[in-house]
Structures are given as C-alpha cells and as structure tokens.
Design a protein around this motif. Sequence first.
Motif, PDB file in Angstrom:
ATOM      1  N   ASP A 125      68.647 -18.187  56.357  1.00 44.52           N
ATOM      2  CA  ASP A 125      69.228 -17.100  55.577  1.00 44.52           C
ATOM      3  C   ASP A 125      68.815 -15.710  56.082  1.00 44.52           C
ATOM      4  O   ASP A 125      69.485 -14.705  55.809  1.00 44.52           O
ATOM      5  N   ARG A 126      67.693 -15.644  56.851  1.00 45.83           N
ATOM      6  CA  ARG A 126      67.245 -14.304  57.281  1.00 45.83           C
ATOM      7  C   ARG A 126      68.275 -13.614  58.184  1.00 45.83           C
ATOM      8  O   ARG A 126      68.251 -12.396  58.316  1.00 45.83           O
ATOM      9  N   PHE A 127      69.168 -14.398  58.788  1.00 47.70           N
ATOM     10  CA  PHE A 127      70.189 -13.776  59.639  1.00 47.70           C
ATOM     11  C   PHE A 127      71.316 -13.167  58.807  1.00 47.70           C
ATOM     12  O   PHE A 127      72.143 -12.439  59.327  1.00 47.70           O
ATOM     13  N   HIS A 128      71.340 -13.472  57.487  1.00 51.63           N
ATOM     14  CA  HIS A 128      72.239 -12.776  56.550  1.00 51.63           C
ATOM     15  C   HIS A 128      71.504 -11.617  55.894  1.00 51.63           C
ATOM     16  O   HIS A 128      72.023 -10.525  55.763  1.00 51.63           O
ATOM     17  N   SER A 129      70.258 -11.866  55.488  1.00 51.85           N
ATOM     18  CA  SER A 129      69.528 -10.844  54.719  1.00 51.85           C
ATOM     19  C   SER A 129      68.970  -9.743  55.624  1.00 51.85           C
ATOM     20  O   SER A 129      68.664  -8.649  55.152  1.00 51.85           O
ATOM     21  N   ASP A 151      66.016 -23.422  72.886  1.00 55.97           N
ATOM     22  CA  ASP A 151      66.903 -22.960  71.813  1.00 55.97           C
ATOM     23  C   ASP A 151      66.412 -21.591  71.320  1.00 55.97           C
ATOM     24  O   ASP A 151      65.492 -21.513  70.517  1.00 55.97           O
ATOM     25  N   VAL A 152      67.059 -20.536  71.812  1.00 56.11           N
ATOM     26  CA  VAL A 152      66.542 -19.186  71.572  1.00 56.11           C
ATOM     27  C   VAL A 152      67.280 -18.515  70.401  1.00 56.11           C
ATOM     28  O   VAL A 152      68.506 -18.411  70.391  1.00 56.11           O
ATOM     29  N   CYS A 153      66.507 -18.039  69.423  1.00 57.16           N
ATOM     30  CA  CYS A 153      67.046 -17.297  68.275  1.00 57.16           C
ATOM     31  C   CYS A 153      67.109 -15.803  68.614  1.00 57.16           C
ATOM     32  O   CYS A 153      66.303 -15.321  69.413  1.00 57.16           O
ATOM     33  N   PRO A 154      67.982 -15.038  67.947  1.00 57.55           N
ATOM     34  CA  PRO A 154      68.089 -13.606  68.251  1.00 57.55           C
ATOM     35  C   PRO A 154      66.777 -12.837  68.029  1.00 57.55           C
ATOM     36  O   PRO A 154      66.542 -11.830  68.675  1.00 57.55           O
ATOM     37  N   ASP A 155      65.918 -13.295  67.116  1.00 54.97           N
ATOM     38  CA  ASP A 155      64.651 -12.582  66.904  1.00 54.97           C
ATOM     39  C   ASP A 155      63.459 -13.309  67.533  1.00 54.97           C
ATOM     40  O   ASP A 155      62.301 -12.953  67.276  1.00 54.97           O
ATOM     41  N   ALA A 156      63.739 -14.323  68.351  1.00 54.50           N
ATOM     42  CA  ALA A 156      62.683 -15.078  69.051  1.00 54.50           C
ATOM     43  C   ALA A 156      61.681 -15.707  68.081  1.00 54.50           C
ATOM     44  O   ALA A 156      60.508 -15.878  68.416  1.00 54.50           O
ATOM     45  N   SER A 157      62.142 -16.037  66.891  1.00 49.81           N
ATOM     46  CA  SER A 157      61.322 -16.781  65.927  1.00 49.81           C
ATOM     47  C   SER A 157      62.101 -18.025  65.500  1.00 49.81           C
ATOM     48  O   SER A 157      63.329 -18.057  65.596  1.00 49.81           O
ATOM     49  N   PRO A 158      61.381 -19.031  65.007  1.00 50.80           N
ATOM     50  CA  PRO A 158      62.054 -20.300  64.674  1.00 50.80           C
ATOM     51  C   PRO A 158      62.814 -20.269  63.357  1.00 50.80           C
ATOM     52  O   PRO A 158      62.662 -19.341  62.553  1.00 50.80           O
ATOM     53  N   PRO A 189      72.531 -19.463  64.770  1.00 53.50           N
ATOM     54  CA  PRO A 189      72.517 -18.303  65.675  1.00 53.50           C
ATOM     55  C   PRO A 189      71.626 -18.580  66.891  1.00 53.50           C
ATOM     56  O   PRO A 189      70.671 -17.854  67.154  1.00 53.50           O
ATOM     57  N   ILE A 190      71.924 -19.665  67.595  1.00 51.85           N
ATOM     58  CA  ILE A 190      71.028 -20.109  68.677  1.00 51.85           C
ATOM     59  C   ILE A 190      71.779 -20.174  69.994  1.00 51.85           C
ATOM     60  O   ILE A 190      72.939 -20.569  70.037  1.00 51.85           O
ATOM     61  N   GLN A 191      71.098 -19.756  71.063  1.00 50.90           N
ATOM     62  CA  GLN A 191      71.653 -19.894  72.416  1.00 50.90           C
ATOM     63  C   GLN A 191      70.770 -20.860  73.185  1.00 50.90           C
ATOM     64  O   GLN A 191      69.544 -20.736  73.150  1.00 50.90           O
ATOM     65  N   SER A 192      71.385 -21.807  73.880  1.00 55.93           N
ATOM     66  CA  SER A 192      70.614 -22.769  74.669  1.00 55.93           C
ATOM     67  C   SER A 192      70.589 -22.343  76.130  1.00 55.93           C
ATOM     68  O   SER A 192      71.643 -22.109  76.734  1.00 55.93           O
ATOM     69  N   HIS A 193      69.393 -22.220  76.685  1.00 51.54           N
ATOM     70  CA  HIS A 193      69.203 -21.771  78.079  1.00 51.54           C
ATOM     71  C   HIS A 193      68.290 -22.744  78.826  1.00 51.54           C
ATOM     72  O   HIS A 193      67.346 -23.271  78.236  1.00 51.54           O
ATOM     73  N   PRO A 194      68.486 -22.867  80.136  1.00 55.04           N
ATOM     74  CA  PRO A 194      67.488 -23.609  80.930  1.00 55.04           C
ATOM     75  C   PRO A 194      66.228 -22.755  81.097  1.00 55.04           C
ATOM     76  O   PRO A 194      66.324 -21.526  81.236  1.00 55.04           O
ATOM     77  N   LEU A 195      65.079 -23.405  81.077  1.00 53.15           N
ATOM     78  CA  LEU A 195      63.803 -22.739  81.374  1.00 53.15           C
ATOM     79  C   LEU A 195      63.083 -23.616  82.393  1.00 53.15           C
ATOM     80  O   LEU A 195      62.954 -24.817  82.200  1.00 53.15           O
ATOM     81  N   GLN A 196      62.649 -22.976  83.492  1.00 50.42           N
ATOM     82  CA  GLN A 196      62.128 -23.740  84.622  1.00 50.42           C
ATOM     83  C   GLN A 196      60.620 -23.655  84.762  1.00 50.42           C
ATOM     84  O   GLN A 196      59.997 -22.682  84.356  1.00 50.42           O
TER      85      GLN A 196
END
Length: 416
Positions: free
Chosen positions: A398-402, A341-348, A253-260
């Motif tokens: 698994d936390r993205f299921h639970s 690599d950004v997760c929906p909850d901003a945690s790794p 569940p990761i989105q890749s973005h540029p960060l400057q």
Amino acid sequence: MARYSIFALARNALRRHRDWPLAWRSPEPKAAYDAIIVGGGGHGLATAYYLAKRHGITNVAVLEKGWIGGGNTGRNTTIVRSNYLHDESAGIYDHALKLWEGLSQELNFNVMFSARGVINLAHDEHEARELRRRVFANQLAGVDAEWLTPLQLKEFCPILNVDPGMRYPVLGGALQRRAGTARHDAVAWGYARGADGRGVDIIQNCEVTGFDIRDGQVRGVRTTRGEIAAPKVGVVAAGHSSVLAEMAGLRLPIQSHPLQALVSEPVKPVMPTVVMSNAVHAYMSQSDKGELVIGAGIDSYNSYAQRGSLPVIEETIQAVVELFPITSRLKMMRQWAGIVDVCPDASPIIGLTPVEGLYFNCGWGTGGFKATPGSGHVFAHTIARDEPHAINAPFTLDRFHSGTLVAEHGAAAVAH
Ligand code: FAD
Ligand code: PYC
C-alpha cells in the motif's frame, strides 16, 4: 556441538559415508495443507521454519520449481550487513543481523556467519557526505557504524589502493564491524533441515502455475504436480514475484533485472573484510575456499534469463583492478547471474494483499540475502496472525499508493 560433529564425521568416515541420514525428506505433495509457501529460497524456507517453530503451524508445504537454494539464495555474494539509512530499515535489517549472530546454534547447522566487517567506500565529496550521514543515522538507531579515513581503511584492508592519484580516489569509508558474510547454501540447507524436522514438506521440482481464488479468498494453488489446497499461501519468489502476482490478478511495482557475480581462482588469504564501492559498481570479499568473490551492478535491462552481459562485468573488473592492484593477474573461474526484484524505493514488500489469505514477500532486489532470517521470522508472523509484525508494518504494498516510501537506493549500494 563441535565435539558431536567431529564424532559424527569420524563415524560416517569409518562407514565410508554410507547410510548418512537424509537432511530432509522428499515427500509427495498432499492434497491439502494449512499453509503453502511458494519458493524454496532462503526466505521461503526460513518462513516455513518459523511457522513451525514459533507458531506451531507444521502442516506446511514449501513448493520449489527447481531445487532449494537454486535461485538467488545460491547465486548471491553472501554479504550481510544492516547499515541502511532509515529507522524502518534498521528495524528489519538489524533484526536479521541479530538472528544471524545466533543462527548456527539456532539451526544446529553451521551457516559460517563471519563478522569480518563490511566497508562502503566514498569516492567524492557528495558520497562522503551521504555516507557520513548514514553513519550518524545508524549510530542514532543503535546500529554500529564508523567513519574511516583512507589511512585507517588501508590499515583495515592492506590490499586496498588509497593512492590519491586514482581515477576514483578513496576519500574515506563507512565500516560496520558486526557485518560480514555467511555461507549461502548452508542457510538454505539449515532452514530446510530445521523445517523438515518439524513436519514441513519440502517439495522440489514443483512449479506453481496458478492460484485457486474464489470470493476474494485464496483456496490453493495449481502446480506442475497437481492442485494443492490451502487457506493461506505465502509467495517468496524473488525475481519471479511479478509473474506470480499476475497469476493472482495483482500488479507489483517491481522490475526484474539480472545481477552478476564472478569468482577468481583460489589464493591464500589476502582480503580480511568486504569492500564495496557504489560509484564504480564493484565489490569484493574472499571465500573460505580462497576465491575472491566479486560482484557488479545490475544489468540495466529487464530479463528472466539467469545470465548477464559482458560490458557490465568488464567495467567491474576494471574497477576491481584499480581498487585492488594485486588482482590484476588473477584468473577468473566462474561467472553467473541471478534475477533480482527491484522496487522503486529499493525496499521490500512484505505483507497482506487484496486477496484474503495470500501474502507476498518480495522486492528485496540486490540485497535480500542479509535479511533472510529476519524476513522469514516476520513473514511467518504475518501469515500466522494475518497481520504484519511491527517490524514489517512499514513495508506494505500500500505504500506505493500512500507515498510512505522507504527510500534506500544509497544503502542498497553497489548494485544499484
Ligand atoms: P530466491 O533464492 O531466488 O528464491 C526464490 C525461489 O522461488 C527460487 O528458488 C525460484 O526457483 C522459486 N520460484 C520462482 N517461481 C516459482 C514458481 N512459479 N513456483 C515455485 N517456485 C518458484 N543480497 C545480499 O544481502 N547480499 C549480497 O551480497 C547479495 N549479493 C547478490 C549477488 C547476486 C549475483 C545476486 C543475483 C543477488 C544478490 N543478493 C545479495 C540478493 C539476494 O540474493 C536475494 O535478495 C535473496 O537471495 C532473495 O532470497 P529469496 O529466498 O527471496 O529468493
Ligand atoms: O546488499 O550488501 C548488499 C549487496 C552486496 C552485493 C549485492 N548486494
């Protein structure tokens, strides 16, 4: 150590810098290893170092598609802090901060950790309430944090503009005094040297192009330098984590973005601390060379191109000039981007996957540099024991299921 370094420097200067020992070898890949780490950034190298040092697993290869530290490790703005909201995050980020505090001694390599403090500014009542809540949560979790009024902020960082007439007035800020900066390249080099000295093969220019997975178990990797077998493979590839996951038939569940980020011409010491502002997407510190190190928010589109767009940087510079008016006539020297690599909850995500022997460490997004030693330490434990360390147990895929998310968008700060 300091005396040894001075004599070693003098000796090498007299030899006109010839015959310096290599900091790490450049071996050919072997046919098989006990463990492979994919990605030679700070996290991957730290993982290999702790596998060798803490778990006695030394028949390890770190496979890096470019050069070590050439990804986000060498592109980040080096802010180290542990002032996140939730206890799970305090667990991992403060574990890392404690390791930072002794890292130069641990590696016998100066990573230039400088506890100059990090300030997070509040520009409206909502932000002030959120930041104070985080200060209280940090204090309860044993993480140092304090609230400063605008005048106290001005005293701590005299070049900060606290004029109430500003477009985004400063209402106060959270200060973590143990936080600060470290030298990013040195972190990669120090871990590389330490791992190499314990027998780890660091193999650069070696891109992983696929996995050998049979009967639900990883058997090795395919690379641009041939196939390499291993019963355990740890992937630490930051912005390219989803690409590697797809090779293994997994979806993250990761989105890749540029960060400057960008740096100014060097100037005399003017900035004694690090100041970050979420609301205006800007932050600034000063490097040991004197450059003002400035960073922006993420570019909103997904991309794997390591460059960003001009409007984002323009907006950041407007904010920096307003927050620090003395910068208005500074020349900027360099601008660059990394892919985060950004997760929906901003945690790794750090842990096991449905494929036996395959582990992922990713989703650090805009804020993983600060976690480097802690992340490597717990990931090595996870790989060696085939189970998470108590510190990374909350950060499963698994936390993205639970639904047991660790929502840290506020603390992930300026870049989100
Ligand atoms: P990386 O250093 O990116 O390492 C991953 C490696 O994997 C790369 O070297 C890459 O080449 C390699 N790789 C990828 N695919 C493959 C493959 N197929 N085969 C082999 N190798 C592969 N964090 C902070 O805490 N504080 C900050 O101030 C901060 N500022 C930032 C500013 C910017 C501009 C950027 C871009 C990021 C910033 N970050 C910051 C985030 C931080 O840089 C990252 O979270 C962290 O460096 C990630 O480390 P890593 O070792 O996982 O990744
Ligand atoms: O996580 O502190 C941070 C950070 C600062 C700039 C980018 N990330």
